[in-house]
Design a protein around this motif. Structure first.
Motif, PDB file in Angstrom:
ATOM      1  N   VAL A 182      -4.830  -2.204 -12.691  1.00 57.68           N
ATOM      2  CA  VAL A 182      -4.879  -1.192 -11.633  1.00 57.68           C
ATOM      3  C   VAL A 182      -4.758  -1.858 -10.264  1.00 57.68           C
ATOM      4  N   ALA A 183      -5.416  -2.996 -10.106  1.00 55.07           N
ATOM      5  CA  ALA A 183      -5.325  -3.731  -8.836  1.00 55.07           C
ATOM      6  C   ALA A 183      -3.881  -4.136  -8.556  1.00 55.07           C
ATOM      7  N   PHE A 184      -3.175  -4.583  -9.581  1.00 50.17           N
ATOM      8  CA  PHE A 184      -1.770  -4.971  -9.410  1.00 50.17           C
ATOM      9  C   PHE A 184      -0.911  -3.764  -9.017  1.00 50.17           C
ATOM     10  N   VAL A 185      -1.218  -2.595  -9.564  1.00 49.07           N
ATOM     11  CA  VAL A 185      -0.488  -1.375  -9.189  1.00 49.07           C
ATOM     12  C   VAL A 185      -0.704  -1.070  -7.704  1.00 49.07           C
ATOM     13  N   LYS A 230       5.092  -3.389  -1.755  1.00 51.10           N
ATOM     14  CA  LYS A 230       6.482  -3.017  -2.020  1.00 51.10           C
ATOM     15  C   LYS A 230       6.839  -1.665  -1.420  1.00 51.10           C
ATOM     16  N   LYS A 231       5.938  -0.680  -1.591  1.00 52.79           N
ATOM     17  CA  LYS A 231       6.219   0.673  -1.121  1.00 52.79           C
ATOM     18  C   LYS A 231       5.691   0.959   0.276  1.00 52.79           C
ATOM     19  N   GLY A 232       4.822   0.079   0.784  1.00 48.50           N
ATOM     20  CA  GLY A 232       4.319   0.250   2.133  1.00 48.50           C
ATOM     21  C   GLY A 232       3.293   1.353   2.298  1.00 48.50           C
ATOM     22  N   PHE A 233       2.607   1.727   1.202  1.00 54.99           N
ATOM     23  CA  PHE A 233       1.600   2.784   1.266  1.00 54.99           C
ATOM     24  C   PHE A 233       0.275   2.220   1.796  1.00 54.99           C
ATOM     25  N   MET A 251      -4.184   9.498   1.154  1.00 54.85           N
ATOM     26  CA  MET A 251      -3.776   9.296   2.549  1.00 54.85           C
ATOM     27  C   MET A 251      -2.412   8.612   2.603  1.00 54.85           C
ATOM     28  N   ALA A 252      -2.236   7.619   1.743  1.00 56.84           N
ATOM     29  CA  ALA A 252      -0.972   6.893   1.708  1.00 56.84           C
ATOM     30  C   ALA A 252       0.171   7.766   1.215  1.00 56.84           C
ATOM     31  N   LEU A 253      -0.156   8.751   0.384  1.00 56.53           N
ATOM     32  CA  LEU A 253       0.867   9.607  -0.219  1.00 56.53           C
ATOM     33  C   LEU A 253       1.115  10.895   0.553  1.00 56.53           C
ATOM     34  N   VAL A 254       0.591  10.975   1.789  1.00 54.42           N
ATOM     35  CA  VAL A 254       0.810  12.164   2.616  1.00 54.42           C
ATOM     36  C   VAL A 254       2.299  12.540   2.697  1.00 54.42           C
ATOM     37  N   PRO A 255       3.223  11.569   2.934  1.00 56.84           N
ATOM     38  CA  PRO A 255       4.630  11.942   3.036  1.00 56.84           C
ATOM     39  C   PRO A 255       5.230  12.442   1.708  1.00 56.84           C
ATOM     40  N   LEU A 273      -5.084  -1.027   4.187  1.00 53.11           N
ATOM     41  CA  LEU A 273      -6.255  -0.599   3.433  1.00 53.11           C
ATOM     42  C   LEU A 273      -6.139  -0.942   1.958  1.00 53.11           C
ATOM     43  N   LEU A 274      -4.971  -0.662   1.384  1.00 51.54           N
ATOM     44  CA  LEU A 274      -4.833  -0.867  -0.059  1.00 51.54           C
ATOM     45  C   LEU A 274      -4.812  -2.336  -0.452  1.00 51.54           C
ATOM     46  N   VAL A 275      -4.303  -3.210   0.417  1.00 46.56           N
ATOM     47  CA  VAL A 275      -4.305  -4.641   0.066  1.00 46.56           C
ATOM     48  C   VAL A 275      -5.731  -5.173  -0.083  1.00 46.56           C
ATOM     49  N   PRO A 276      -6.636  -4.982   0.912  1.00 43.73           N
ATOM     50  CA  PRO A 276      -8.012  -5.452   0.698  1.00 43.73           C
ATOM     51  C   PRO A 276      -8.744  -4.720  -0.419  1.00 43.73           C
ATOM     52  N   ILE A 277      -8.490  -3.423  -0.589  1.00 41.63           N
ATOM     53  CA  ILE A 277      -9.132  -2.693  -1.687  1.00 41.63           C
ATOM     54  C   ILE A 277      -8.696  -3.270  -3.026  1.00 41.63           C
TER      55      ILE A 277
END
Length: 385
Positions: A27-30, A37-40, A182-186, A44-48
């Motif tokens: 899951v962490a790798f996802v 890669k996708k810039g989401f 939040m990342a998937l708002v678009p 935030l997501l990198v440290p999480i």
């Protein structure tokens, strides 16, 4: 020699690795993929994701608490992330994030168009609908349901703040869900926006906002703090830090403090908050039916909040001679400034000459205030559970 090698091998994380830990590392790798890669939401997501990776490496013990002997003395200190995590557990990091957000936020569009407060409030509707949905699922008590519902505000720090108070055992799943949406708002919002509006409505052009004076911008954070804190004292920490940061920005006499709040301090706290939130996502806590329910309820909360903002905007059009583009209603969720940008993009697809960004920023910053107030209400109602 062989025994030494064997003992060393048995002390490694490889020897103690199990399937649940491998799943969580996957899951962490996802999340790494989505962030890099996708810039989401990479900040935030990198440290999480990295915190999730660290906490699921067997034997490392980075989230282990200290061990005390019979005399109450520390026999073995806790892991690194355990101590940093206290900033989340004690509710320190989220208000500091709000301090930085306030220093970066221009409340001018909201002051110029106070009706935007209604759109920001409408977008919080998803929080309360999802709260009742979580209760109805049978998986969660009221305090847990309140923490899950706040995902609908699309405000990660608020979700962390409330879950740290009401449901700390669910913080990892709630934080990952909140920041992911939040990342998937678009991705999530445009289909809802198009389904609930006509092309003619999306083409509506709005007049230029009036110029907001410096005095108004200085008075607003002070007045907002007093009013909100008196009505919902439990929200004073979040609102107070948000408005303090904004006062640094607008006062014109605290430039260094404003710069520190929105840059150095914000970046440091984001690292600590993200890594330790990810570190709460252990296999034992995450691989549960409740986690899937949280993910599902979170997207429902977000979708309802988006839809509510759009529908209230349409209602306001029906009741007012001065038309507003209903697309700005979807920006009432607290994902600043991404939700406002989505309103701009969808509006320009209907009419390339339409510019909605500044109009959408009004509901967007109102959503930040609304999510903090909603969290305060939930905290007041369910802190005893």
């Amino acid at each position: 020699m062989l025994q030494t090698i064997k003992d060393f091998y048995m002390s490694t994380g490889i020897y103690h690795m199990d399937v649940p830990s491998l799943i969580m590392i996957g899951v962490a790798f996802v999340l790494f993929y989505l962030a890099i890669k996708k810039g989401f939401e990479p900040l935030l997501l990198v440290p999480i994701a990295f915190g999730m990776l660290l906490t699921n490496i067997p034997v490392a013990g980075l989230m282990d608490g200290p061990i005390y002997n019979a005399n109450g003395e520390v026999e073995q200190i806790g892991g690194l992330l355990y101590y940093i995590y206290q900033g989340n557990k004690l509710g320190i990091f989220p208000p500091l994030i709000f301090l930085g957000v306030g220093a970066m936020t221009d409340f001018g569009p909201l002051i110029a168009n106070p009706k935007a407060l209604l759109l920001g409030a409408a977008a919080q509707f998803g929080i309360f609908v999802t709260f009742f949905g979580a209760i109805a699922s049978g998986f969660f008590n009221p305090a847990e349901a309140a923490s899950i519902g706040i995902i609908g505000g699309a405000d990660g720090p608020t979700a962390i703040f409330l879950s740290s108070k009401l449901a700390p055992h669910l913080m990892g799943a709630i934080a990952v869900a909140a920041y992911s949406y939040m990342a998937l708002v678009p991705v999530i919002q445009p289909p809802i926006m198009k389904a609930l509006t006509t092309k003619e409505e999306r083409k509506i052009k709005m007049g230029q906002l009036r110029v907001v004076s410096k005095t108004e911008k200085i008075v607003f954070p002070i007045l907002a703090t007093v009013i909100v804190s008196l009505i919902v004292p439990a929200a004073a920490g979040l609102i107070g830090m948000l408005m303090l940061g904004n006062l640094f920005r607008e006062s014109g006499v605290a430039g260094r403090l404003s710069d520190t709040a929105q840059n150095a301090l914000m970046n440091i706290v984001t690292i600590f908050l993200g890594v330790t939130v990810g570190a709460t996502a252990t296999a034992e806590a995450f691989i549960q039916p409740e986690t899937l329910a949280i993910v599902g309820l979170g997207v429902v909360a977000f979708a309802i909040g988006t839809a509510a903002g759009l529908l209230i905007a349409k209602l306001m059009n029906a009741l007012s001679k001065e038309k507003i583009n209903p697309l700005i209603g979807s920006a009432g969720v607290s994902a600043v400034p991404m939700a406002a940008r989505v309103s701009q993009v969808v509006g320009q697809k209907a009419d390339p000459s339409n510019f909605l960004l500044m109009h959408a920023m009004g509901p967007n910053v109102a959503g930040v205030i609304g999510s903090a107030v909603s969290a305060g209400v939930m905290l007041s109602l369910f802190s005893g559970f």
